[in-house]
Scaffold this motif. Structure first.
Motif, short mmCIF file in Angstrom:
data_model
loop_
_atom_site.label_atom_id
_atom_site.label_comp_id
_atom_site.label_asym_id
_atom_site.label_seq_id
_atom_site.Cartn_x
_atom_site.Cartn_y
_atom_site.Cartn_z
N UNK A 31 0.82 -1.20 0.00
CA UNK A 31 0.00 0.00 0.00
C UNK A 31 0.86 1.25 0.00
N UNK A 32 1.96 1.20 0.71
CA UNK A 32 2.96 2.27 0.74
C UNK A 32 4.31 1.59 0.65
N UNK A 33 5.12 2.01 -0.35
CA UNK A 33 6.35 1.25 -0.61
C UNK A 33 7.45 2.17 -1.10
N UNK A 34 8.68 1.79 -0.80
CA UNK A 34 9.85 2.57 -1.20
C UNK A 34 10.19 2.35 -2.67
N UNK A 35 11.16 3.09 -3.15
CA UNK A 35 11.60 2.94 -4.53
C UNK A 35 12.14 1.54 -4.77
N UNK A 36 11.86 1.00 -5.94
CA UNK A 36 12.30 -0.36 -6.24
C UNK A 36 12.26 -0.56 -7.76
N UNK A 37 13.15 -1.40 -8.26
CA UNK A 37 13.04 -1.90 -9.63
C UNK A 37 12.70 -3.38 -9.51
N UNK A 38 11.53 -3.75 -10.02
CA UNK A 38 11.00 -5.08 -9.76
C UNK A 38 10.78 -5.85 -11.05
N UNK A 39 11.13 -7.12 -11.02
CA UNK A 39 10.82 -8.01 -12.14
C UNK A 39 9.36 -8.42 -12.07
N UNK A 52 10.26 4.49 -9.35
CA UNK A 52 11.44 5.33 -9.17
C UNK A 52 11.41 6.22 -7.95
N UNK A 53 10.33 6.21 -7.21
CA UNK A 53 10.31 6.91 -5.92
C UNK A 53 9.30 6.22 -5.01
N UNK A 54 9.42 6.47 -3.74
CA UNK A 54 8.45 5.94 -2.79
C UNK A 54 7.07 6.47 -3.16
N UNK A 55 6.06 5.63 -2.99
CA UNK A 55 4.71 6.02 -3.44
C UNK A 55 3.65 5.41 -2.55
N UNK A 56 2.47 6.02 -2.64
CA UNK A 56 1.27 5.57 -1.94
C UNK A 56 0.33 5.03 -3.01
N UNK A 71 3.87 14.69 2.48
CA UNK A 71 2.73 14.18 1.71
C UNK A 71 3.26 13.13 0.74
N UNK A 72 2.69 11.92 0.72
CA UNK A 72 3.17 10.90 -0.20
C UNK A 72 2.83 11.22 -1.64
N UNK A 73 3.57 10.60 -2.55
CA UNK A 73 3.33 10.79 -3.98
C UNK A 73 2.57 9.60 -4.54
N UNK A 74 1.81 9.87 -5.58
CA UNK A 74 1.13 8.79 -6.30
C UNK A 74 2.11 8.18 -7.31
N UNK A 103 4.97 0.27 4.31
CA UNK A 103 6.32 0.69 4.65
C UNK A 103 6.24 2.13 5.15
N UNK A 104 6.74 2.38 6.35
CA UNK A 104 6.45 3.64 7.05
C UNK A 104 7.55 4.69 6.90
#
Length: 383
Positions: A31-39, A52-56, A71-74, A103-104
């Motif tokens: 639901x809330x997660x840090x930056x990641x490159x995921x397969x 490319x950035x943490x998002x909500x 404020x979180x980003x979409x 992720x807080x």
């Protein structure tokens, strides 16, 4: 329980049934997660997602965040205004309860924008990925995040990760620090925050902040192998401040969840180590919050993980429900029998449930291994 990202399900009509086919009884959905490159090896439309950035992953409602400093980003890399909601609907249609994997304090985007709210080590170095909850704006951000997930997402459960400050490890860039060969104690010393918020807490506890910084720096540069030895007589007071910081955030967020949705099941990533930072924040010297499950990391295998599980049991008490967080991806081979054997060792140590990482990142052979291990441990636990 299997872990998944919203983009694993959005745009893939087969994903929910594929995850349900593992035999798991719930999904922890980011639901809330840090930056990641995921397969995304099985998605019909793509193979890699660059978050490319943490998002909500729920709607960022202006009325909820108005006037907030953080404020979180979409996300722009997954379709739709509510990726979490779309993915959750698909999972529920497949008969799976959905837990909001939250992720807080891990957000390089917010940390870069507000460096004064990030962890600062004793040398003055900032960790831009690590928001420090000693600052009121960070605690308010976490509480608002949790409240919005409950309000909009209405999850069946909450998984709280990084419920405390992050530290030296678990950053957000390509690591080039291994050559320093810092010991675990040195890494923990480098994780002790000296931001303005933490400095105020130290001073309030009667700790000379300049003396503390000097002790930390000396321990790091002197090759410390034990945190307490490096801090000397400062150890009890510093430990109380660090565990108190995580405890304050834990009680705030658990209290908010219980206020808004009393029956929501709360899963907390936890460590008994009083110096622990990162995804598995310390719960020493006592959990002191109404959580349903404490999850310990078991990524490093039984020999390293079982002592941590025993320590967590000692802190949490005999009646606490413990979960093991297992890596089911490379470098682990796709071997269901080996995964099951490891799970049985944890079950013998008192682990009552297992959280598998990660259903969306897995290739078919790894999914088969997960399915076989889930079936085997289910039979063992029920028997």
């Amino acid at each position: 329980m299997a872990h998944a990202y919203p983009w694993d399900l959005v745009g893939d009509p087969a994903a929910a049934e594929r995850i349900a086919g593992l035999g798991v009884d719930a999904v922890a959905l980011a639901a809330s997660y840090h930056t990641v490159r995921a397969a995304t090896p099985l998605h019909p439309a793509h193979r890699v997602v660059d978050a490319r950035h943490a998002a909500f992953y729920l709607p960022v409602r202006e009325e909820a965040w108005r006037g907030r400093r953080l404020v979180p980003a979409a996300p722009s890399w997954v379709d739709g205004p509510d990726p979490f909601g779309a993915a959750a609907s698909a999972l529920r249609a497949a008969g799976l309860p959905v837990y909001a994997w939250t992720v807080l304090t891990h957000s390089s985007r917010l940390g870069v924008a507000h460096p004064e709210l990030t962890v600062r080590n004793a040398f003055g170095d900032r960790y831009p990925y690590a928001l420090c909850p000693a600052n009121g704006d960070v605690a308010e951000y976490c509480a608002t995040l949790v409240g919005e997930i409950i309000h909009i997402g209405q999850p069946d459960g909450m998984v709280l990760e990084a419920c405390g400050p992050l530290g030296f490890v678990h950053g957000g860039h390509h690591e080039k620090t291994d050559g320093a060969e810092w010991t675990p104690a040195q890494q923990k010393l480098l994780s002790l925050c000296c931001c303005a918020g933490c400095a105020a807490r130290y001073a309030g506890a009667g700790i000379d902040v300049a003396e503390l910084r000097a002790a930390i720096r000396s321990g790091v540069d002197g090759g410390a192998t034990d945190v307490a030895a490096a801090l000397g007589t400062l150890t009890p007071a510093v430990s109380a401040v660090r565990t108190g910081l995580a405890g304050d955030l834990r009680r705030l967020l658990v209290g908010e969840i219980r206020r808004l949705a009393p029956d929501t099941r709360i899963v907390l990533h936890a460590s008994a180590d009083p110096w622990a930072t990162g995804p598995f924040a310390t719960v020493a010297p006592a959990v002191d919050a109404q959580v349903d499950v404490l999850t310990a990391t078991c990524w490093t295998g039984p020999e390293q993980s079982l002592p941590g599980l025993r320590a967590l049991r000692a802190v949490a008490g005999p009646d606490a429900r413990l979960a093991g967080y297992l890596l089911a991806l490379p470098p682990r081979p796709a071997d269901g029998a080996a995964l099951l054997a490891e799970m049985r060792r944890y079950a013998d140590a008192g682990v009552a449930e297992f959280h598998l990482y990660h259903a969306g990142l897995a290739e078919p052979a790894q999914l088969v291994a997960m399915r076989d291990a889930v079936a085997g441990i289910g039979a063992s636990l029920s028997g």
